[in-house]
Design an enzyme around this catalytic site. Structure first.
Site, PDB file in Angstrom:
ATOM      1  N   ASN A   1     -24.345  -5.814  -8.884  1.00 44.56           N
ATOM      2  CA  ASN A   1     -24.643  -4.728  -7.890  1.00 44.56           C
ATOM      3  C   ASN A   1     -25.991  -4.082  -8.421  1.00 44.56           C
ATOM      4  OD1 ASN A   1     -22.908  -5.351  -6.245  1.00 44.56           O
ATOM      5  ND2 ASN A   1     -21.235  -3.773  -6.607  1.00 44.56           N
TER       6      ASN A   1
ATOM      7  N   ARG B   1     -18.908  -9.004   1.050  1.00 45.32           N
ATOM      8  CA  ARG B   1     -19.580  -7.948   1.628  1.00 45.32           C
ATOM      9  C   ARG B   1     -19.054  -7.613   3.060  1.00 45.32           C
ATOM     10  NH1 ARG B   1     -24.420 -11.727   3.157  1.00 45.32           N
ATOM     11  NH2 ARG B   1     -22.712 -13.093   3.502  1.00 45.32           N
ATOM     12  N   GLU B   2     -18.743  -6.348   3.203  1.00 48.29           N
ATOM     13  CA  GLU B   2     -18.332  -5.878   4.359  1.00 48.29           C
ATOM     14  C   GLU B   2     -18.919  -6.486   5.459  1.00 48.29           C
ATOM     15  OE1 GLU B   2     -17.929  -1.746   4.200  1.00 48.29           O
ATOM     16  OE2 GLU B   2     -16.712  -1.836   2.457  1.00 48.29           O
TER      17      GLU B   2
ATOM     18  N   ASP C   1       0.930  -1.210  -0.133  1.00 48.80           N
ATOM     19  CA  ASP C   1      -0.009  -0.110  -0.144  1.00 48.80           C
ATOM     20  C   ASP C   1       0.884   1.054   0.080  1.00 48.80           C
ATOM     21  OD1 ASP C   1      -3.184   0.082   0.796  1.00 48.80           O
ATOM     22  OD2 ASP C   1      -2.068   2.220   0.887  1.00 48.80           O
TER      23      ASP C   1
ATOM     24  N   GLY D   1     -26.704   2.506   0.751  1.00 51.60           N
ATOM     25  CA  GLY D   1     -25.542   3.252   0.938  1.00 51.60           C
ATOM     26  C   GLY D   1     -24.530   2.467   0.625  1.00 51.60           C
TER      27      GLY D   1
ATOM     28  N   CYS E   1     -20.092   0.720  -2.705  1.00 52.47           N
ATOM     29  CA  CYS E   1     -20.264   0.085  -3.739  1.00 52.47           C
ATOM     30  C   CYS E   1     -21.524   0.451  -4.449  1.00 52.47           C
ATOM     31  CB  CYS E   1     -20.329  -1.428  -3.650  1.00 52.47           C
ATOM     32  SG  CYS E   1     -18.684  -1.901  -3.078  1.00 52.47           S
TER      33      CYS E   1
ATOM     34  N   PHE F   1     -32.364  -8.883   0.270  1.00 53.95           N
ATOM     35  CA  PHE F   1     -32.256  -7.579  -0.188  1.00 53.95           C
ATOM     36  C   PHE F   1     -33.749  -7.077  -0.663  1.00 53.95           C
ATOM     37  CE2 PHE F   1     -27.973  -8.638  -0.631  1.00 53.95           C
ATOM     38  CZ  PHE F   1     -27.389  -7.250  -0.784  1.00 53.95           C
ATOM     39  N   LEU F   2     -34.743  -7.614   0.209  1.00 52.23           N
ATOM     40  CA  LEU F   2     -35.951  -7.305   0.344  1.00 52.23           C
ATOM     41  C   LEU F   2     -36.310  -6.645   1.571  1.00 52.23           C
ATOM     42  CD1 LEU F   2     -38.003 -10.130  -1.712  1.00 52.23           C
ATOM     43  CD2 LEU F   2     -37.263  -7.780  -2.671  1.00 52.23           C
TER      44      LEU F   2
ATOM     45  N   LYS G   1     -24.209   0.007   6.978  1.00 51.04           N
ATOM     46  CA  LYS G   1     -24.820  -1.298   7.733  1.00 51.04           C
ATOM     47  C   LYS G   1     -24.076  -1.954   8.811  1.00 51.04           C
ATOM     48  CE  LYS G   1     -22.109  -4.536   4.655  1.00 51.04           C
ATOM     49  NZ  LYS G   1     -22.450  -5.566   3.711  1.00 51.04           N
TER      50      LYS G   1
HETATM   51  N1  LIG Z   1     -15.512  -2.545   0.000  1.00 54.56           N
HETATM   52  C1  LIG Z   1     -16.256  -3.540  -0.496  1.00 54.56           C
HETATM   53  O1  LIG Z   1     -16.984  -4.007   0.130  1.00 54.56           O
HETATM   54  C2  LIG Z   1     -16.046  -4.027  -1.714  1.00 54.56           C
HETATM   55  C3  LIG Z   1     -16.523  -5.081  -2.200  1.00 54.56           C
HETATM   56  C4  LIG Z   1     -16.329  -5.597  -3.657  1.00 54.56           C
HETATM   57  C5  LIG Z   1     -15.560  -4.678  -4.410  1.00 54.56           C
HETATM   58  N2  LIG Z   1     -15.005  -3.617  -4.134  1.00 54.56           N
HETATM   59  C6  LIG Z   1     -14.072  -2.932  -4.959  1.00 54.56           C
HETATM   60  O2  LIG Z   1     -12.917  -3.316  -4.461  1.00 54.56           O
HETATM   61  C7  LIG Z   1     -12.071  -1.970  -4.838  1.00 54.56           C
HETATM   62  C8  LIG Z   1     -11.254  -1.576  -3.454  1.00 54.56           C
HETATM   63  O3  LIG Z   1     -12.185  -1.064  -2.424  1.00 54.56           O
HETATM   64  P1  LIG Z   1     -12.021  -0.981  -0.974  1.00 54.56           P
HETATM   65  O4  LIG Z   1     -13.228  -0.555  -0.537  1.00 54.56           O
HETATM   66  O5  LIG Z   1     -11.116  -1.836  -0.649  1.00 54.56           O
HETATM   67  O6  LIG Z   1     -11.123   0.441  -1.102  1.00 54.56           O
HETATM   68  P2  LIG Z   1     -10.186   1.251   0.163  1.00 54.56           P
HETATM   69  O7  LIG Z   1     -10.436   2.727  -0.415  1.00 54.56           O
HETATM   70  O8  LIG Z   1     -10.611   0.764   1.199  1.00 54.56           O
HETATM   71  O9  LIG Z   1      -8.650   0.735  -0.348  1.00 54.56           O
HETATM   72  C9  LIG Z   1      -7.883   1.158  -1.292  1.00 54.56           C
HETATM   73  C10 LIG Z   1      -6.445   0.957  -0.788  1.00 54.56           C
HETATM   74  O10 LIG Z   1      -5.614   1.049  -1.975  1.00 54.56           O
HETATM   75  C11 LIG Z   1      -4.244   2.009  -1.872  1.00 54.56           C
HETATM   76  N3  LIG Z   1      -3.906   2.214  -2.935  1.00 54.56           N
HETATM   77  C12 LIG Z   1      -4.245   3.214  -3.844  1.00 54.56           C
HETATM   78  N4  LIG Z   1      -3.391   3.400  -4.914  1.00 54.56           N
HETATM   79  C13 LIG Z   1      -2.465   2.656  -4.838  1.00 54.56           C
HETATM   80  C14 LIG Z   1      -1.007   2.285  -5.303  1.00 54.56           C
HETATM   81  N5  LIG Z   1      -0.954   2.703  -6.582  1.00 54.56           N
HETATM   82  N6  LIG Z   1      -0.292   1.231  -4.759  1.00 54.56           N
HETATM   83  C15 LIG Z   1      -0.581   0.771  -3.601  1.00 54.56           C
HETATM   84  N7  LIG Z   1      -1.882   1.159  -2.995  1.00 54.56           N
HETATM   85  C16 LIG Z   1      -2.722   1.909  -3.371  1.00 54.56           C
HETATM   86  C17 LIG Z   1      -5.203   2.967  -0.782  1.00 54.56           C
HETATM   87  O11 LIG Z   1      -4.157   3.720   0.008  1.00 54.56           O
HETATM   88  C18 LIG Z   1      -6.082   2.212  -0.083  1.00 54.56           C
HETATM   89  O12 LIG Z   1      -5.605   1.789   1.358  1.00 54.56           O
HETATM   90  C19 LIG Z   1     -12.861  -0.862  -5.288  1.00 54.56           C
HETATM   91  O13 LIG Z   1     -13.104  -0.914  -6.769  1.00 54.56           O
HETATM   92  C20 LIG Z   1     -14.215  -1.469  -4.993  1.00 54.56           C
HETATM   93  O14 LIG Z   1     -15.343  -1.013  -5.913  1.00 54.56           O
HETATM   94  C21 LIG Z   1     -15.365  -3.203  -2.860  1.00 54.56           C
END
Ligand SMILES: NC(=O)c1ccc[n+]([C@@H]2O[C@H](COP(=O)([O-])OP(=O)(O)OC[C@H]3O[C@@H](n4cnc5c(N)ncnc54)[C@H](O)[C@@H]3O)[C@@H](O)[C@H]2O)c1
Length: 438
Positions: A211, A154-155, A30, A260, A263, A252-253, A324
């Site tokens: 989604n 899912r978170e 990261d 919110g 995603c 989802f009903l 949530k």
């Molecule tokens: N959160 C969810 O529940 C969920 C579920 C399915 C899919 N997604 C998708 O997954 C992706 C990530 O979502 P998230 O919620 O984990 O995001 P997030 O914002 O929690 O995490 C992203 C991370 O990437 C790091 N980052 C950014 N650019 C970087 C780089 N060049 N090198 C290294 N690190 C870098 C950031 O510092 C951050 O820690 C999104 O596209 C989202 O739509 C999310």
């Protein structure tokens, strides 16, 4: 297998830790030094049930490492996952691909041997093609390929979802990429998780279609809830009545304050942008988005109505802030729109969330944060339940009522039994409970 995970957010960290738990060697990279420092010290950057123990276990086995040094992460990696954020671009709703493309360029510059670059981030159709172009332009080693492997976790239930997924989708254009991803997910095939191999563009679209469909179910039941209120029906029974039909399904009903999170809001908007770019009208998704926007805005009016028509100078207590339960994620949480509108109407707001306070506080100026649900009730004219955390389900309603100045409980998740609430002298207002009117 050696795996590099770029991005240690909700998706990258959970995926990296689970891959390590399957026995792969994983290095998570990261850019955010404080996240990596925290992870190296055993501190999780997000709140997700079971994650801390999973990370600690695999880190102690030497299978899970953290670094800000991309070259270290890429060393000998056969699969390089991109799991960086793809937020909505300000103003137009397009997915902002800046982080994905920047990561692709950095990877190309630091790779020393061919590998499969896999997008786990949710990205619009055609992003894989652009990543392939960026890799080529920046002289990535010959034989490098690009695949799409959208994530459906899912978170709040992320580890379970990752380890026991409904399906794994892999979009690839060459046999090498399919082979590497088959190997990455081999521990899951043994558990009979279905894996769907598709073209790269199809895999990218599957994530948005999934989604958008789930968001459609939510907006649909919310409109049915409004109709229930108008015609004297109970949306909970309608949900059950339709959800028992296998073709529809019960999930989802649940009527509520609108969807919110990190995603659905951004992914529905991005899908609409893709459709517009392709000159294909998507009237259903467009309606889903506007129904949801209106829904979020209407929740404050509902509270105001229960306060006798004006929220001015009233004290409103809010239970639950995250989008949530079982997550600390505040992105696009319905509580944000609700509280902002209540404040605009002149109300003062006190709130409590079991884990979301740290993320919520900077997003909610003017809100007083309480240490528990009973402190929220202190002197409140109305209590509003926004997020259905388990710990709110068995609150002592009599104790809550005794602390309140007013007598209103607005239950935006239909958690409480109306009779129970009314027995302690509070007025109950749920969602879609037209059966209670009159
Ligand atoms: N959160 C969810 O529940 C969920 C579920 C399915 C899919 N997604 C998708 O997954 C992706 C990530 O979502 P998230 O919620 O984990 O995001 P997030 O914002 O929690 O995490 C992203 C991370 O990437 C790091 N980052 C950014 N650019 C970087 C780089 N060049 N090198 C290294 N690190 C870098 C950031 O510092 C951050 O820690 C999104 O596209 C989202 O739509 C999310």
């Amino acid at each position: 297998m050696r795996i590099c995970m770029i991005g240690t957010g909700y998706v990258g960290l959970v995926s990296g830790a689970c891959f390590a738990d399957f026995g792969h060697d994983v290095v998570c990279v990261d850019k955010d030094q404080s996240k990596i420092d925290g992870l190296l010290a055993g501190k999780m950057p997000i709140w997700e049930p079971g994650l801390e123990a999973l990370v600690a276990h695999n880190a102690s086995r030497g299978r899970l490492k953290f670094t800000t040094d991309l070259a270290e992460g890429l060393d000998e990696a056969e699969a390089i996952f991109i799991a960086v954020g793809t937020p909505a671009r300000r103003g137009d709703g397009h997915a902002d691909l800046t982080y994905v493309y920047a990561a692709a360029k950095e990877i190309a510059g630091a790779m020393t041997r061919p590998a499969v670059i896999v997008t786990k981030s949710t990205v619009p159709v055609g992003t894989g093609d652009e990543i392939a172009r960026i890799l080529k332009e920046n002289n990535a080693p010959e034989g490098t390929s690009v695949a799409s492997n959208p994530e459906f976790l899912r978170e709040g239930a992320a580890i379970r979802d990752f380890k026991i997924p409904d399906r794994i989708v892999v979009g690839a254009e060459d046999e090498r990429a399919r082979e590497v991803l088959r190997e990455v997910y081999r521990p899951l095939f043994l558990n009979k998780a279905p894996i769907l191999f598709t073209g790269r563009r199809t895999a990218e679209l599957i994530k948005y279609a999934a989604n958008a469909f789930l968001a459609t179910k939510i907006s649909f039941i919310n409109e049915i809830a409004d109709l229930c209120e108008a015609v004297g029906a109970d949306v909970q029974e309608v949900s059950r009545g339709i959800g028992l039909d296998n073709r529809i399904g019960p999930k989802f009903l649940h009527a509520g304050p609108g969807y919110g999170g990190s995603c659905f809001p951004k992914d529905t908007l991005a899908l609409l942008q893709t459709a517009e770019g392709a000159d294909v009208p998507m009237r259903i998704v467009s309606a889903v988005v506007s129904v949801n926007d209106a829904r979020k805005a209407a929740m404050a009016d509902r509270v105001e109505e229960e306060l006798g028509g004006s929220a001015s100078s009233k004290r409103v207590g809010v239970l639950g802030l995250t989008f949530k339960p079982n997550t600390d994620d505040m992105r696009d949480a319905p509580s944000l729109a609700l509280i902002k509108r209540l404040q605009e109407k002149g109300a003062s707001v006190t709130a409590f969330d079991p884990v979301g306070r740290e993320q919520a506080e900077p997003m909610l100026p003017g809100v007083t944060f309480a240490d528990d649900a009973y402190a929220v009730a202190d002197g409140a004219d109305a209590l509003v339940l926004v997020t259905e955390w388990d710990e709110f389900r068995a609150l002592d309603l009599r104790r809550l009522a005794a602390k309140m100045t007013g007598k209103v409980l607005v239950d935006l998740r239909n958690v409480y039994e109306p009779e129970e609430v009314e027995r302690v002298g509070l007025t109950y207002r749920g969602v879609g409970r037209g059966d209670l009117v009159g």
